[in-house]
Design a protein around this motif. Structure first.
Motif, PDB file in Angstrom:
ATOM      1  N   VAL A 175       0.853  -1.193   0.000  1.00  0.00           N
ATOM      2  CA  VAL A 175       0.000   0.000   0.000  1.00  0.00           C
ATOM      3  C   VAL A 175       0.889   1.245   0.000  1.00  0.00           C
ATOM      4  O   VAL A 175       1.570   1.518   0.991  1.00  0.00           O
ATOM      5  CB  VAL A 175      -0.938   0.013   1.222  1.00  0.00           C
ATOM      6  N   ILE A 197      -1.364  -0.744  -4.213  1.00  0.00           N
ATOM      7  CA  ILE A 197      -2.395   0.304  -4.140  1.00  0.00           C
ATOM      8  C   ILE A 197      -1.689   1.649  -4.130  1.00  0.00           C
ATOM      9  O   ILE A 197      -0.765   1.862  -3.335  1.00  0.00           O
ATOM     10  CB  ILE A 197      -3.254   0.197  -2.856  1.00  0.00           C
ATOM     11  N   ARG A 224      -7.347   5.525  -3.260  1.00  0.00           N
ATOM     12  CA  ARG A 224      -6.992   5.442  -1.842  1.00  0.00           C
ATOM     13  C   ARG A 224      -7.317   4.023  -1.375  1.00  0.00           C
ATOM     14  O   ARG A 224      -8.295   3.416  -1.825  1.00  0.00           O
ATOM     15  CB  ARG A 224      -7.807   6.439  -1.026  1.00  0.00           C
ATOM     16  N   TRP A 225      -6.494   3.492  -0.470  1.00  0.00           N
ATOM     17  CA  TRP A 225      -6.752   2.111  -0.020  1.00  0.00           C
ATOM     18  C   TRP A 225      -8.155   2.023   0.564  1.00  0.00           C
ATOM     19  O   TRP A 225      -8.841   1.018   0.421  1.00  0.00           O
ATOM     20  CB  TRP A 225      -5.681   1.639   0.975  1.00  0.00           C
ATOM     21  N   GLN A 226      -8.606   3.137   1.177  1.00  0.00           N
ATOM     22  CA  GLN A 226      -9.931   3.155   1.800  1.00  0.00           C
ATOM     23  C   GLN A 226     -11.022   2.916   0.755  1.00  0.00           C
ATOM     24  O   GLN A 226     -12.108   2.441   1.090  1.00  0.00           O
ATOM     25  CB  GLN A 226     -10.180   4.519   2.462  1.00  0.00           C
ATOM     26  N   VAL A 229     -11.056  -1.241  -0.895  1.00  0.00           N
ATOM     27  CA  VAL A 229     -11.115  -2.369   0.054  1.00  0.00           C
ATOM     28  C   VAL A 229     -11.862  -3.567  -0.543  1.00  0.00           C
ATOM     29  O   VAL A 229     -11.430  -4.723  -0.398  1.00  0.00           O
ATOM     30  CB  VAL A 229     -11.778  -1.914   1.382  1.00  0.00           C
ATOM     31  N   LEU A 232      -9.867  -6.090  -2.510  1.00  0.00           N
ATOM     32  CA  LEU A 232      -8.739  -6.798  -1.892  1.00  0.00           C
ATOM     33  C   LEU A 232      -9.031  -8.287  -1.751  1.00  0.00           C
ATOM     34  O   LEU A 232     -10.191  -8.698  -1.622  1.00  0.00           O
ATOM     35  CB  LEU A 232      -8.405  -6.174  -0.535  1.00  0.00           C
ATOM     36  N   PHE A 240       2.439  -1.720   4.504  1.00  0.00           N
ATOM     37  CA  PHE A 240       1.663  -0.468   4.481  1.00  0.00           C
ATOM     38  C   PHE A 240       2.598   0.712   4.724  1.00  0.00           C
ATOM     39  O   PHE A 240       3.335   0.740   5.714  1.00  0.00           O
ATOM     40  CB  PHE A 240       0.591  -0.515   5.579  1.00  0.00           C
ATOM     41  N   THR A 242       1.803   4.690   3.686  1.00  0.00           N
ATOM     42  CA  THR A 242       1.184   5.781   2.929  1.00  0.00           C
ATOM     43  C   THR A 242       1.818   7.099   3.380  1.00  0.00           C
ATOM     44  O   THR A 242       2.850   7.102   4.047  1.00  0.00           O
ATOM     45  CB  THR A 242      -0.348   5.826   3.125  1.00  0.00           C
ATOM     46  N   PHE A 253      -6.582   0.617   8.925  1.00  0.00           N
ATOM     47  CA  PHE A 253      -6.058  -0.405   8.017  1.00  0.00           C
ATOM     48  C   PHE A 253      -5.814  -1.707   8.781  1.00  0.00           C
ATOM     49  O   PHE A 253      -6.147  -2.797   8.294  1.00  0.00           O
ATOM     50  CB  PHE A 253      -4.765   0.069   7.331  1.00  0.00           C
TER      51      PHE A 253
END
Ligand SMILES: C[S@@+](CC[C@H](N)C(=O)[O-])C[C@H]1O[C@@H](n2cnc3c(N)ncnc32)[C@H](O)[C@@H]1O
Length: 336
Positions: A175, A197, A224-226, A229, A232, A240, A242, A253
């Motif tokens: 990420v 990501i 954005r990883w958010q 999701v 995934l 991770f 960011t 996360f």
């Protein structure tokens, strides 16, 4: 010097109590030149009793002097390990309580402390995704000169990659692409599947320009990883790292891990938590560890000695975000 600072520096609990009985506001007295607090002087004196008395009377645990030193560091400077341990325990206790009560940000400072941190170069990185990024040799910076990723982190990324992808043929997730350092090391480990990501359009453009979308096994999730999701899967190794996100985001996360890390998988993250102050760093690490533990994930720390980065390493970068001599690399696995 003000009487409460003198009493604290002598570890004189009777005198401290008498001053506070007469004037509870004396707890807020600070040295006019350095902003050192009664807790700084009590900690430096080595008197646990004086430290305890001040904390009981509402002295904050996290005050810093004008040169950004905590009371715990004043204690350690004089070899008072027990005082350091007591203040560490207090920091963890208070921050966990605040988190439980749903107070914002685990490391919330008062306005004056915040200003000191801003003066020290810690800047607002909100709106990061709308800022133009520039790649120069071994450096990724935003338009305000904040270092998003720097080449000195290369050896750390190499170790993080080895930890999450110890053998070929695994399925890994990273990420935050940045300079692509960890992804390059992950490619060397020949994963069967390698998902990345990345949220920033300039970084994504660079990834495409460098052909990352065509590399074996690589799948890029742009966003954005958010926001990705749902896409995934379950991975053997996850990393991770960011930028411009606070501990709450990291914790959020971490809460995904039970759904995306395989039973025998390994998770790690860039541990820059409070990376310019050893005491706040230790408090933050302990909280992160405890939060992961709540999800059945055990953290082992690999200690990596850091070379002195020197001022020239930060040339062209506004915010020095690391200055500690040891890097605590987290190796996280489900407890068996
Ligand atoms: C510190 S760099 C990562 C460096 C990388 N570990 C390397 O080895 O080069 C952080 C990256 O995370 C990206 N990023 C920031 N917020 C993000 C988010 N919410 N979701 C995904 N990527 C994000 C940034 O655009 C940046 O490319």
């Amino acid at each position: 010097m003000d009487p409460i600072l003198v009493a604290a520096s002598e570890g004189n609990t009777a005198q401290l109590q008498s001053i506070l009985d007469q004037d509870p506001d004396a707890i807020h007295v600070r040295h006019p030149d350095t902003s050192a607090s009664p807790l700084h002087y009590a900690a430096e004196s080595g008197s646990i009793e004086a430290v305890e008395l001040l904390l009981t009377n509402g002295h904050p645990w996290n005050e810093v002097t004008n040169d950004h030193k905590t009371a715990a560091e004043w204690a350690l400077g004089k070899g008072h390990q027990a005082v350091w341990d007591r203040l560490l325990q207090e920091g963890i206790r208070v921050e966990m309580l605040l988190a439980l009560l749903g107070k914002p940000d685990a490391m919330e400072y008062d306005d004056e402390t915040k200003q000191k941190l801003v003066d020290a170069g810690q800047v607002d990185v909100s709106d990061f995704l709308n800022k133009k990024l520039t790649y120069t040799d071994g450096l990724l910076v935003d338009e305000d000169g904040n270092g998003v990723m720097m080449n000195w982190e290369g050896p750390l990324m190499e170790r993080h990659a080895a930890v999450i992808a110890p053998t070929p043929g695994l399925s890994v997730l990273n990420v935050g692409f940045g300079l692509g350092l960890i992804d390059t090391f992950l490619q060397d480990a020949k994963p069967a599947k390698h998902t990345i990501i990345e949220a920033h359009p300039d970084v994504y453009a660079k990834m495409l320009a460098d052909g990352w979308d065509k590399k074996a096994g690589v799948k890029i999730l742009f966003g954005r990883w958010q926001d990705v999701v749902e896409e995934l899967e379950v991975y053997d190794g996850i990393f991770f790292d960011t930028f411009g996100e606070d501990y709450d985001a990291l914790k959020e996360f971490h809460e995904l891990l039970p759904n995306i890390l395989s039973e025998t998988g390994v998770y790690s993250y860039f541990n820059g938590l409070a990376g310019t102050n050893i005491f706040f760093h230790e408090v933050s690490c302990a909280i992160a560890e405890a939060d992961l533990q709540d999800m059945g994930i055990e953290t082992k720390i690999e200690k990596i000695n850091m070379r002195d980065l020197g001022d020239e390493e930060w040339d062209g970068v506004r915010r020095k975000y690391w200055s500690l001599p040891i890097y605590n690399l987290p190796v996280c696995k489900f407890a068996m």
